[in-house]
Design a protein around this motif. Sequence first.
Motif, PDB file in Angstrom:
ATOM      1  N   PRO A 197      17.088  34.043  30.813  1.00 21.52           N
ATOM      2  CA  PRO A 197      16.063  33.337  30.029  1.00 21.52           C
ATOM      3  C   PRO A 197      16.518  32.963  28.628  1.00 21.52           C
ATOM      4  O   PRO A 197      15.833  32.199  27.940  1.00 21.52           O
ATOM      5  CB  PRO A 197      14.916  34.349  29.976  1.00 21.52           C
ATOM      6  CG  PRO A 197      15.586  35.686  30.083  1.00 21.52           C
ATOM      7  CD  PRO A 197      16.764  35.467  31.002  1.00 21.52           C
ATOM      8  N   HIS A 198      17.677  33.477  28.195  1.00 25.97           N
ATOM      9  CA  HIS A 198      18.155  33.207  26.840  1.00 25.97           C
ATOM     10  C   HIS A 198      19.096  32.009  26.829  1.00 25.97           C
ATOM     11  O   HIS A 198      19.931  31.853  27.720  1.00 25.97           O
ATOM     12  CB  HIS A 198      18.908  34.421  26.281  1.00 25.97           C
ATOM     13  CG  HIS A 198      18.149  35.698  26.377  1.00 25.97           C
ATOM     14  ND1 HIS A 198      18.102  36.441  27.542  1.00 25.97           N
ATOM     15  CD2 HIS A 198      17.404  36.353  25.467  1.00 25.97           C
ATOM     16  CE1 HIS A 198      17.361  37.518  27.335  1.00 25.97           C
ATOM     17  NE2 HIS A 198      16.922  37.485  26.081  1.00 25.97           N
ATOM     18  N   ASN A 199      18.980  31.165  25.831  1.00 28.44           N
ATOM     19  CA  ASN A 199      19.943  30.089  25.626  1.00 28.44           C
ATOM     20  C   ASN A 199      21.213  30.641  24.989  1.00 28.44           C
ATOM     21  O   ASN A 199      21.165  31.600  24.209  1.00 28.44           O
ATOM     22  CB  ASN A 199      19.359  29.011  24.710  1.00 28.44           C
ATOM     23  CG  ASN A 199      18.473  28.040  25.471  1.00 28.44           C
ATOM     24  OD1 ASN A 199      18.808  27.605  26.571  1.00 28.44           O
ATOM     25  ND2 ASN A 199      17.332  27.697  24.879  1.00 28.44           N
ATOM     26  N   ASP A 200      22.345  30.042  25.315  1.00 29.69           N
ATOM     27  CA  ASP A 200      23.613  30.395  24.680  1.00 29.69           C
ATOM     28  C   ASP A 200      23.698  29.636  23.357  1.00 29.69           C
ATOM     29  O   ASP A 200      23.836  28.411  23.331  1.00 29.69           O
ATOM     30  CB  ASP A 200      24.778  30.004  25.593  1.00 29.69           C
ATOM     31  CG  ASP A 200      26.117  30.496  25.070  1.00 29.69           C
ATOM     32  OD1 ASP A 200      26.179  30.903  23.882  1.00 29.69           O
ATOM     33  OD2 ASP A 200      27.096  30.477  25.833  1.00 29.69           O
ATOM     34  N   LEU A 201      23.601  30.354  22.260  1.00 30.47           N
ATOM     35  CA  LEU A 201      23.567  29.732  20.938  1.00 30.47           C
ATOM     36  C   LEU A 201      24.927  29.699  20.247  1.00 30.47           C
ATOM     37  O   LEU A 201      25.024  29.269  19.099  1.00 30.47           O
ATOM     38  CB  LEU A 201      22.563  30.473  20.052  1.00 30.47           C
ATOM     39  CG  LEU A 201      21.131  30.584  20.594  1.00 30.47           C
ATOM     40  CD1 LEU A 201      20.258  31.351  19.616  1.00 30.47           C
ATOM     41  CD2 LEU A 201      20.548  29.210  20.872  1.00 30.47           C
ATOM     42  N   ARG A 202      25.969  30.120  20.945  1.00 29.22           N
ATOM     43  CA  ARG A 202      27.280  30.221  20.294  1.00 29.22           C
ATOM     44  C   ARG A 202      27.825  28.863  19.877  1.00 29.22           C
ATOM     45  O   ARG A 202      28.520  28.754  18.879  1.00 29.22           O
ATOM     46  CB  ARG A 202      28.273  30.902  21.237  1.00 29.22           C
ATOM     47  CG  ARG A 202      28.005  32.375  21.486  1.00 29.22           C
ATOM     48  CD  ARG A 202      28.959  32.919  22.517  1.00 29.22           C
ATOM     49  NE  ARG A 202      28.798  32.253  23.804  1.00 29.22           N
ATOM     50  CZ  ARG A 202      29.618  32.445  24.850  1.00 29.22           C
ATOM     51  NH1 ARG A 202      30.663  33.256  24.719  1.00 29.22           N
ATOM     52  NH2 ARG A 202      29.407  31.815  25.985  1.00 29.22           N
ATOM     53  N   PHE A 203      27.536  27.830  20.649  1.00 31.40           N
ATOM     54  CA  PHE A 203      28.120  26.522  20.373  1.00 31.40           C
ATOM     55  C   PHE A 203      27.073  25.493  19.932  1.00 31.40           C
ATOM     56  O   PHE A 203      27.376  24.316  19.814  1.00 31.40           O
ATOM     57  CB  PHE A 203      28.852  26.015  21.624  1.00 31.40           C
ATOM     58  CG  PHE A 203      29.854  27.006  22.146  1.00 31.40           C
ATOM     59  CD1 PHE A 203      31.021  27.273  21.457  1.00 31.40           C
ATOM     60  CD2 PHE A 203      29.613  27.697  23.326  1.00 31.40           C
ATOM     61  CE1 PHE A 203      31.939  28.191  21.924  1.00 31.40           C
ATOM     62  CE2 PHE A 203      30.532  28.619  23.812  1.00 31.40           C
ATOM     63  CZ  PHE A 203      31.694  28.876  23.102  1.00 31.40           C
ATOM     64  N   SER A 204      25.855  25.936  19.727  1.00 32.02           N
ATOM     65  CA  SER A 204      24.805  25.023  19.272  1.00 32.02           C
ATOM     66  C   SER A 204      23.778  25.789  18.448  1.00 32.02           C
ATOM     67  O   SER A 204      23.162  26.735  18.937  1.00 32.02           O
ATOM     68  CB  SER A 204      24.124  24.358  20.476  1.00 32.02           C
ATOM     69  OG  SER A 204      23.047  23.565  20.050  1.00 32.02           O
ATOM     70  N   LYS A 205      23.598  25.352  17.234  1.00 32.78           N
ATOM     71  CA  LYS A 205      22.637  26.015  16.357  1.00 32.78           C
ATOM     72  C   LYS A 205      21.254  25.372  16.441  1.00 32.78           C
ATOM     73  O   LYS A 205      20.311  25.840  15.809  1.00 32.78           O
ATOM     74  CB  LYS A 205      23.138  25.962  14.914  1.00 32.78           C
ATOM     75  CG  LYS A 205      24.443  26.739  14.689  1.00 32.78           C
ATOM     76  CD  LYS A 205      24.878  26.689  13.233  1.00 32.78           C
ATOM     77  CE  LYS A 205      26.166  27.465  13.019  1.00 32.78           C
ATOM     78  NZ  LYS A 205      26.623  27.426  11.611  1.00 32.78           N
ATOM     79  N   ASN A 206      21.148  24.294  17.214  1.00 29.77           N
ATOM     80  CA  ASN A 206      19.882  23.566  17.277  1.00 29.77           C
ATOM     81  C   ASN A 206      19.017  23.960  18.464  1.00 29.77           C
ATOM     82  O   ASN A 206      17.872  23.537  18.559  1.00 29.77           O
ATOM     83  CB  ASN A 206      20.154  22.056  17.331  1.00 29.77           C
ATOM     84  CG  ASN A 206      20.860  21.558  16.076  1.00 29.77           C
ATOM     85  OD1 ASN A 206      20.546  21.998  14.979  1.00 29.77           O
ATOM     86  ND2 ASN A 206      21.808  20.657  16.253  1.00 29.77           N
ATOM     87  N   LYS A 207      19.557  24.757  19.381  1.00 32.06           N
ATOM     88  CA  LYS A 207      18.785  25.173  20.535  1.00 32.06           C
ATOM     89  C   LYS A 207      17.811  26.288  20.157  1.00 32.06           C
ATOM     90  O   LYS A 207      18.126  27.142  19.327  1.00 32.06           O
ATOM     91  CB  LYS A 207      19.712  25.692  21.642  1.00 32.06           C
ATOM     92  CG  LYS A 207      20.461  24.630  22.407  1.00 32.06           C
ATOM     93  CD  LYS A 207      21.271  25.278  23.524  1.00 32.06           C
ATOM     94  CE  LYS A 207      22.029  24.244  24.339  1.00 32.06           C
ATOM     95  NZ  LYS A 207      22.831  24.867  25.415  1.00 32.06           N
TER      96      LYS A 207
END
Length: 220
Positions: free
Chosen positions: A59-69
């Motif tokens: 259920p978690h988005n991967d935020l390592r490569f995107s700070k806008n998610k």
Amino acid sequence: MAFTGFSTEGIEFYEQLAADNSKVFWHDNKHRFVEHVKEPMLALTDELADFGPFHMFRPHNDLRFSKNKPPYKTHQGAYGELEAGSGYYMQFSSEGLMVGTGYYSMAKDQLKRFRDLIDAGATGDELAGIVAAMRKKNFNVTAIDELKTAPRGYPKDHPRVELLRMKGCLAAKQFGAPQWIHTKEAAKRIREMWEGAKPLTDWLDSHVGPSTAPPTDRPF
């Protein structure tokens, strides 16, 4: 646990998550996610295990490569793949139920076979006929990624350029949230959709098949 459908509480959970996609909301409402989303989806994957085994996405988005998610996904998906090559996907969200099947993202060797077959007269015409017939039955035959023009080496006015541009090929249906998604009939409707898409998946499995490329060369 037997599958009995997705509750209206699950839809309400995702509506509220969309309005407040924060760690505080998730912490305070994770029990609702488990009860009204995760557990029914697990039961559904068991019900449809002959199309799996299924992998449930986190259920978690991967935020390592995107700070806008946002930190949390506003849908729950599950994906299964048979040995012949076709994948089977189902997704529950505030919009209800969406179901798809086919080849979501082809590896380089699959994509070459796919394009060669589309370019060839007999197999290309056969696939174009299958796609046209399925669209008449309200299947959305599409790709999650495609080129803006014909691939290199193919004419831009190719008679099947729409298919050549695809980097995958799948059939999908957005069911929405009719009353039956709150009952065990949802599993039956999903199965019927996948079985109705067999002309496409049978063509893909027979002609394209699984990738034989090393895992590092695959786009997923």
